[in-house]
Design a protein around this motif. Structure first.
Motif, PDB file in Angstrom:
ATOM      1  N   LEU A 271     -21.994  12.410  46.943  1.00  0.00           N
ATOM      2  CA  LEU A 271     -23.276  11.935  46.068  1.00  0.00           C
ATOM      3  C   LEU A 271     -24.135  10.886  47.031  1.00  0.00           C
ATOM      4  O   LEU A 271     -25.821  11.727  47.072  1.00  0.00           O
ATOM      5  N   PHE A 272     -24.074  10.630  47.963  1.00  0.00           N
ATOM      6  CA  PHE A 272     -24.914   9.939  49.747  1.00  0.00           C
ATOM      7  C   PHE A 272     -25.890  10.406  49.790  1.00  0.00           C
ATOM      8  O   PHE A 272     -26.906  10.532  50.681  1.00  0.00           O
ATOM      9  N   VAL A 273     -25.372  12.425  50.036  1.00  0.00           N
ATOM     10  CA  VAL A 273     -25.843  12.650  51.457  1.00  0.00           C
ATOM     11  C   VAL A 273     -26.267  13.323  50.670  1.00  0.00           C
ATOM     12  O   VAL A 273     -27.923  13.186  50.760  1.00  0.00           O
ATOM     13  N   VAL A 274     -26.735  13.302  48.721  1.00  0.00           N
ATOM     14  CA  VAL A 274     -27.707  14.227  48.076  1.00  0.00           C
ATOM     15  C   VAL A 274     -28.471  12.996  48.003  1.00  0.00           C
ATOM     16  O   VAL A 274     -29.717  13.087  48.028  1.00  0.00           O
ATOM     17  N   TYR A 275     -27.846  11.255  47.825  1.00  0.00           N
ATOM     18  CA  TYR A 275     -29.307  10.802  47.053  1.00  0.00           C
ATOM     19  C   TYR A 275     -30.238  10.959  48.356  1.00  0.00           C
ATOM     20  O   TYR A 275     -31.442  10.941  48.040  1.00  0.00           O
ATOM     21  N   ARG A 276     -29.926  10.328  49.663  1.00  0.00           N
ATOM     22  CA  ARG A 276     -30.764  10.460  51.124  1.00  0.00           C
ATOM     23  C   ARG A 276     -31.755  11.595  50.990  1.00  0.00           C
ATOM     24  O   ARG A 276     -32.780  11.024  51.023  1.00  0.00           O
ATOM     25  N   ARG A 277     -31.997  12.637  50.282  1.00  0.00           N
ATOM     26  CA  ARG A 277     -33.108  13.429  49.870  1.00  0.00           C
ATOM     27  C   ARG A 277     -33.537  13.309  48.993  1.00  0.00           C
ATOM     28  O   ARG A 277     -34.411  13.207  48.465  1.00  0.00           O
ATOM     29  N   VAL A 278     -32.632  13.097  48.162  1.00  0.00           N
ATOM     30  CA  VAL A 278     -33.496  12.276  46.747  1.00  0.00           C
ATOM     31  C   VAL A 278     -34.287  11.376  46.754  1.00  0.00           C
ATOM     32  O   VAL A 278     -36.067  11.657  46.180  1.00  0.00           O
ATOM     33  N   ALA A 279     -34.200  10.175  47.619  1.00  0.00           N
ATOM     34  CA  ALA A 279     -34.444   9.043  47.473  1.00  0.00           C
ATOM     35  C   ALA A 279     -35.959   9.537  48.689  1.00  0.00           C
ATOM     36  O   ALA A 279     -37.521   9.274  48.110  1.00  0.00           O
ATOM     37  N   GLN A 280     -35.695  10.319  49.268  1.00  0.00           N
ATOM     38  CA  GLN A 280     -36.807  10.953  50.371  1.00  0.00           C
ATOM     39  C   GLN A 280     -38.536  11.698  49.508  1.00  0.00           C
ATOM     40  O   GLN A 280     -39.416  11.488  50.139  1.00  0.00           O
TER      41      GLN A 280
ATOM     42  N   ALA B   9     -21.753  18.690  61.032  1.00  0.00           N
ATOM     43  CA  ALA B   9     -22.144  17.426  62.124  1.00  0.00           C
ATOM     44  C   ALA B   9     -22.306  15.862  61.617  1.00  0.00           C
ATOM     45  O   ALA B   9     -22.161  15.531  62.313  1.00  0.00           O
ATOM     46  N   ASP B  10     -23.398  16.388  60.797  1.00  0.00           N
ATOM     47  CA  ASP B  10     -24.030  14.824  60.298  1.00  0.00           C
ATOM     48  C   ASP B  10     -23.938  14.735  59.250  1.00  0.00           C
ATOM     49  O   ASP B  10     -24.700  13.695  58.469  1.00  0.00           O
ATOM     50  N   PHE B  11     -22.292  14.557  58.731  1.00  0.00           N
ATOM     51  CA  PHE B  11     -22.402  14.514  57.327  1.00  0.00           C
ATOM     52  C   PHE B  11     -22.195  13.273  57.472  1.00  0.00           C
ATOM     53  O   PHE B  11     -22.896  12.210  56.647  1.00  0.00           O
ATOM     54  N   ALA B  12     -21.784  11.864  57.997  1.00  0.00           N
ATOM     55  CA  ALA B  12     -21.223  10.948  58.258  1.00  0.00           C
ATOM     56  C   ALA B  12     -23.010   9.814  58.395  1.00  0.00           C
ATOM     57  O   ALA B  12     -22.587   8.946  57.430  1.00  0.00           O
ATOM     58  N   ASP B  13     -23.022  10.667  59.463  1.00  0.00           N
ATOM     59  CA  ASP B  13     -24.895   9.966  59.522  1.00  0.00           C
ATOM     60  C   ASP B  13     -24.769   9.843  57.659  1.00  0.00           C
ATOM     61  O   ASP B  13     -26.163   8.745  57.863  1.00  0.00           O
ATOM     62  N   GLU B  14     -25.537  10.995  58.175  1.00  0.00           N
ATOM     63  CA  GLU B  14     -26.624  11.206  55.912  1.00  0.00           C
ATOM     64  C   GLU B  14     -25.841  10.544  55.154  1.00  0.00           C
ATOM     65  O   GLU B  14     -26.472   9.597  53.992  1.00  0.00           O
ATOM     66  N   MET B  15     -24.770  10.395  55.062  1.00  0.00           N
ATOM     67  CA  MET B  15     -23.684   9.339  53.898  1.00  0.00           C
ATOM     68  C   MET B  15     -24.147   8.186  54.007  1.00  0.00           C
ATOM     69  O   MET B  15     -24.786   7.879  52.823  1.00  0.00           O
ATOM     70  N   THR B  16     -23.878   7.469  55.225  1.00  0.00           N
ATOM     71  CA  THR B  16     -24.120   6.176  55.802  1.00  0.00           C
ATOM     72  C   THR B  16     -25.849   6.241  54.979  1.00  0.00           C
ATOM     73  O   THR B  16     -26.099   4.544  53.924  1.00  0.00           O
ATOM     74  N   ASP B  17     -26.851   6.975  55.962  1.00  0.00           N
ATOM     75  CA  ASP B  17     -28.070   6.875  55.228  1.00  0.00           C
ATOM     76  C   ASP B  17     -28.714   6.813  53.951  1.00  0.00           C
ATOM     77  O   ASP B  17     -29.226   5.756  53.016  1.00  0.00           O
ATOM     78  N   GLY B  18     -27.854   7.711  53.016  1.00  0.00           N
ATOM     79  CA  GLY B  18     -27.794   7.920  51.672  1.00  0.00           C
ATOM     80  C   GLY B  18     -27.520   6.407  50.959  1.00  0.00           C
ATOM     81  O   GLY B  18     -27.826   6.426  50.510  1.00  0.00           O
ATOM     82  N   PHE B  19     -26.298   6.176  51.560  1.00  0.00           N
ATOM     83  CA  PHE B  19     -25.682   4.720  50.922  1.00  0.00           C
ATOM     84  C   PHE B  19     -26.428   3.780  50.743  1.00  0.00           C
ATOM     85  O   PHE B  19     -26.361   3.223  49.728  1.00  0.00           O
ATOM     86  N   ALA B  20     -26.965   3.450  52.236  1.00  0.00           N
ATOM     87  CA  ALA B  20     -27.675   1.997  52.821  1.00  0.00           C
ATOM     88  C   ALA B  20     -28.825   2.476  51.945  1.00  0.00           C
ATOM     89  O   ALA B  20     -29.125   1.439  50.696  1.00  0.00           O
ATOM     90  N   ALA B  21     -29.688   3.011  51.532  1.00  0.00           N
ATOM     91  CA  ALA B  21     -30.489   4.190  50.491  1.00  0.00           C
ATOM     92  C   ALA B  21     -30.828   3.621  49.374  1.00  0.00           C
ATOM     93  O   ALA B  21     -31.552   2.464  48.365  1.00  0.00           O
ATOM     94  N   ALA B  22     -29.800   3.967  48.914  1.00  0.00           N
ATOM     95  CA  ALA B  22     -28.760   3.801  47.297  1.00  0.00           C
ATOM     96  C   ALA B  22     -28.622   2.310  47.081  1.00  0.00           C
ATOM     97  O   ALA B  22     -29.081   1.480  46.316  1.00  0.00           O
ATOM     98  N   ASN B  23     -28.273   1.210  48.138  1.00  0.00           N
ATOM     99  CA  ASN B  23     -27.916   0.129  48.160  1.00  0.00           C
ATOM    100  C   ASN B  23     -28.782  -1.056  48.728  1.00  0.00           C
ATOM    101  O   ASN B  23     -28.035  -2.073  49.560  1.00  0.00           O
ATOM    102  N   GLY B  24     -30.150  -0.963  48.906  1.00  0.00           N
ATOM    103  CA  GLY B  24     -30.631  -1.931  49.965  1.00  0.00           C
ATOM    104  C   GLY B  24     -30.543  -3.286  49.222  1.00  0.00           C
ATOM    105  O   GLY B  24     -31.089  -4.140  49.907  1.00  0.00           O
ATOM    106  N   ARG B  25     -30.559  -3.663  47.504  1.00  0.00           N
ATOM    107  CA  ARG B  25     -29.593  -5.029  47.346  1.00  0.00           C
ATOM    108  C   ARG B  25     -28.704  -5.453  48.000  1.00  0.00           C
ATOM    109  O   ARG B  25     -28.778  -6.765  47.825  1.00  0.00           O
ATOM    110  N   HIS B  26     -28.089  -4.791  48.521  1.00  0.00           N
ATOM    111  CA  HIS B  26     -26.897  -5.343  49.266  1.00  0.00           C
ATOM    112  C   HIS B  26     -26.544  -4.879  50.309  1.00  0.00           C
ATOM    113  O   HIS B  26     -26.355  -5.966  51.056  1.00  0.00           O
TER     114      HIS B  26
END
Lengths: 574, 574
Positions: A271-280, B9-26
């Protein structure tokens, strides 16, 4: 599929009992479902939600201060009965009337309407808002026929916040209706769930395909497609929802809460990988993202799928959205409000200055780079095999970890203009950093040990190299706390280092000594296959572990052999 | 299995980016992972956690006020590199030193130790507590070799609470170590996850079997067994953990936080059913349950499995446990502390008094009970077929819903000593209540319509019955807003009611009229198979819907036929 139950007929009741037992701080078990365990102000409108069970956190997980006052919890995927709804509503009523909010399904409408009639006849004022957020379930002109899915959360929260703010029943109904008008969802699915005791899943989607617009109980969708990339999925979801901006206004400038909901076994990381692009994409459309939600809000047991909800705020709704919530599965608002930091990050410090190096060492750096190229190519060619070997006794990622490290080492070694020692040291650091894990750390130690002996001045000698490899072997044993026989990298590295030393002492030249040492390493790596697997790494089916070498030892042997061939070739042409 | 990614190969980085984008309050994204987005007091010890990715909420989801100050987020199931850990620790440091806490795995120990050495060399005081809660991974005498699983949460929370309470690094370390000493977990698994882009799951467990003590990456367990019941699983987990009460003291009187953790696709509902029994067993052992946790705290993508953690509090730990937390995936403490209500419940009101009835109606009540018995038996005999038919166009639970309702109706009808009308009315109410859903509501309407006409005085006539069935048909149409041809129960009910009326009007006796009507109902039910499925109920694969009748119409025909046989038999013997 569901794995665990007692008598399937008792599942829903036992689930509700267990849920209430686990959440006594928030909910009280009553006939028909749960109500808040905490006092609500006298006269506050009670928001009662509900529906079939199997969608946790919906519906019981959403009962608590700032959210629902009660939830009628039906059987699995079956509407609660009118009696259940009535009983929960009576227990939840604070004397301010009851606002029913639930997803728009035939069975729920039947039973909630019947309960509402009974309660009105008893003098309890009631109103109803059925949630209709799923754009795939009917055309815009027939919005009242649409199903309710994860958009429930937006409507429930606004209704509850309005009640909390002191609105009367009419006011709460108006705001809940407004929230529903401004909530749109669109979903996809990859597989259905199997109910407790059932033999078959509720529905299935062919392998490699994705159903579009499928409902959370397997209701019909609008199509099927090959499984897209994560970015492709984000594009599909956002495009569909931007087709239907409420009021027909422009998306640009709008303030929107996105809710990316997982249905059960499409997990948080995906979900986070998908959300990354959703936000963009939302930002590219000029939308201001407010309080994004990525997680499980309305599931369907372990169904694999996701939906995106856009909740289009207006000023009134946004003010209500900030109401704190304390429910079992949903909490908002911080007890210790803390100051947001200024964004600063910790970007890696600028690379240290490159130390001086003489011509001989710079020339040797060329050989280091060639060796790094050989290592990267060797790992590339063997990545699948290494993964397979690792999957027998480990987690199967040795190949891709090594690949990540070797590639990063080559890039770093090529990017710097330095002596042999610094070139290899930079490569060692990059390997450890990008590969991570155990093998990344150990290869960092090996390469940096060698780098220290090579230095940045003068042509490195065979003695330098031999000492560096010996240092590396010692470093790996210290660092990894492994010894020969533990079935690790050490089993090949120590024989390699010893053979290199022995052959050098006997007067062999570099290519000859290296080749002999590489042969010893290959033999030793192969021998790890005959050892019993180490406790703590082996897989439960021990017999599978026999016959495959340790992947770390095998990688070392492959690399040693390939570098041996490089040195031999260089010698031929020297 | 993982369904969605871009380049694996990019999954972990993109996941962390998406996680941070979704949780900027925290959280704030930094090199190597995330740190709190909010200010922490100067001089507060920073708690830095971390490990491989794929375990969300661990580790990034646990960063925020009251919990971790930072998380080093490695690649999928691979330890973060020493560089990553160092970078996160530096960004998280508040000048009070760093406490590292993480699960005890070789790769993590290597890299965290290396980071710790570097930081100490730079003058940052550091200490480390590796979590070792998994009792299945080594014997008690070798506790230091045990793996860390969901017990991480207890240790992380105590460390963070101690930091929050102003303890210095030594104090935080002491308390984190104490928490680890008093935390024990034990887990089971049914299937492993498949990493993004991988062809095969990391491990598999044979169908119908359960691996005991398996680690969250598929590390070896201690055995395998047939899948138990939910209660059996609870007993296994509790028994194992009660074997090892910390300090060897008695369990009775101890205060314990239970954490029942889902690994990804064993879902909340199943966990609640298991927890119900866990709570009973802990209470039976004299344990006082404090703040139970049931949910997903440390997953392994969509692995199917669960673990139970018992965190044995002492006074010092319990005080720290109440510290509020506001992290992306974990929140504790209420913003609006509310008064707990006195438990009152809403137990169904005592049954209303049974109305007077004459002898003739009491005798007819016997026939009603016999009919309820026949209905329950008929549904029992056909429950699987009804489920199968419903699975074609619905969610497959029509059979079990009808079974629940018919059984409840029989029980309620048998429990009351009343006239025919009241007996059937009680049965109707019980059916609607226990079955729930659409069919429960509609059968409630049918039976209560008939009950109204039967009354509690005098022998019911054929005219009473005919009128009751006609009322029922009308009631169902009004209530369910369905008409003949919509492929519902109505398609069989209306012809049945009409034929009953027609034959009665023509002078037939009850058994004859009923039998003819039942035949019409059966024909009509069969004909629903030839109709196109209704929009909104059909499954995506429409062709599957052709050829099977509507399950509601089919149920009605089965019941009508069986009651016809009952009446005929009674007539034969009359």
């Amino acid at each position: 599929m569901t794995r665990i139950w007692n008598d399937p007929a008792d599942f829903a009741d036992e689930m509700t009992d267990g849920f209430a037992a686990a959440n006594g701080r928030h909910v009280q078990r009553v006939t028909g479902g749960v109500v808040r365990a905490t006092e609500s102000p006298r006269g506050q409108v009670a928001v009662v939600v509900g529906g079939g069970s199997g969608h946790y956190p919906a519906f019981g997980g959403l009962v608590g201060q700032g959210l629902a006052h009660g939830a009628a919890m039906g059987n699995l995927f079956a509407s609660p009965s009118a009696q259940q709804i009535q009983a929960v509503a009576k227990a939840a009523d604070n004397g301010g009337g009851v606002l029913f909010a639930y997803g728009n399904y035939a069975g729920d409408v039947l039973n909630f309407d019947a309960a509402q009639e009974h309660l009105r006849a008893e003098g309890v004022p009631c109103a109803t808002v059925a949630v209709t957020d799923d754009v795939s379930s009917a055309a815009l002109e027939e919005r009242h026929k649409r199903r309710g899915i994860a958009g429930d959360l937006a409507v429930f929260r606004i209704a509850a916040a309005a009640a909390e703010a002191g609105h009367d029943l009419d006011g709460v109904e108006r705001l809940a209706r407004l929230a529903n008008e401004r909530t749109r969802s669109f979903g996809v699915a990859f597989s259905g769930c199997t109910l407790p005791g059932a033999d078959e899943p509720l529905f299935s989607v062919p392998e490699g395909r994705m159903a579009i617009g499928l409902g959370i109980h397997g209701e019909p969708g609008i199509g099927e497609t090959d499984v897209p990339t994560a970015d492709g999925l984000a594009e599909l979801l956002v495009a569909k929802l931007l087709e239907e901006v409420p009021d027909g206004t422009a998306a640009a400038g709008a303030r929107v809460v996105p809710i990316l909901n997982g249905l059960g076994s499409l997990k948080y990381e995906e979900l986070f990988v998908v959300y990354r692009r959703v936000a963009q994409l939302l930002e590219a459309a000029g939308i201001v993202i407010v309080d994004p939600h990525v997680g499980e809000y309305c599931t369907s047991f372990d169904m694999a799928g996701t939906s995106l909800t856009l909740f289009w705020l207006d000023q009134e709704l946004e003010a209500l959205w900030e109401t704190p919530v304390d429910a079992p599965a949903y909490r908002r608002g911080s007890v210790n409000p803390a100051q947001l930091k200024a964004a600063k990050g910790n970007a890696a410090a600028d690379a240290d200055a490159v130390p001086e190096a003489d011509e001989a060492s710079r020339e040797a750096a060329g050989v280091v780079r060639a060796a790094l190229g050989v290592i990267a190519a060797t790992i590339d060619a063997n990545v699948d095999e290494l993964g397979r070997i690792d999957a027998v006794a480990g987690d199967g990622d040795h190949g891709i970890g090594m690949q990540r490290g070797a590639k990063a080492a080559l890039t770093a070694g090529t990017a710097v203009d330095a002596g042999a020692g610094t070139t290899l040291a930079r490569a060692a650091a990059a390997w450890a950093d990008k590969a991570g894990g155990t093998s990344g750390a150990l290869w960092g130690v090996i390469l940096s040990s060698v780098a220290n002996r090579l230095g940045d001045n003068g042509k490195p000698t065979l003695a330098d190299l031999t000492a560096g490899v010996a240092d590396g072997a010692k470093g790996v044993m210290d660092y990894g706390k492994a010894e020969v026989g533990d079935k690790t990298l050490v089993d090949a590295l120590v024989p390699f280092a010893e053979a290199l030393q022995r052959n050098a002492d006997a007067g062999a030249d570099l290519p000859t000594a290296w080749k002999a040492a590489a042969e010893d390493a290959a033999r030793a790596a192969k021998a790890t296959a005959d050892l019993l697997p180490r406790m703590g790494r082996a897989r439960p089916h021990a017999e599978k572990s026999l016959g495959t070498p340790d992947p770390g030892a095998h990688s070392l042997a492959l690399i040693a052999t390939a570098i041996g061939e490089l040195l031999e070739g260089r010698n031929d042409h020297a």
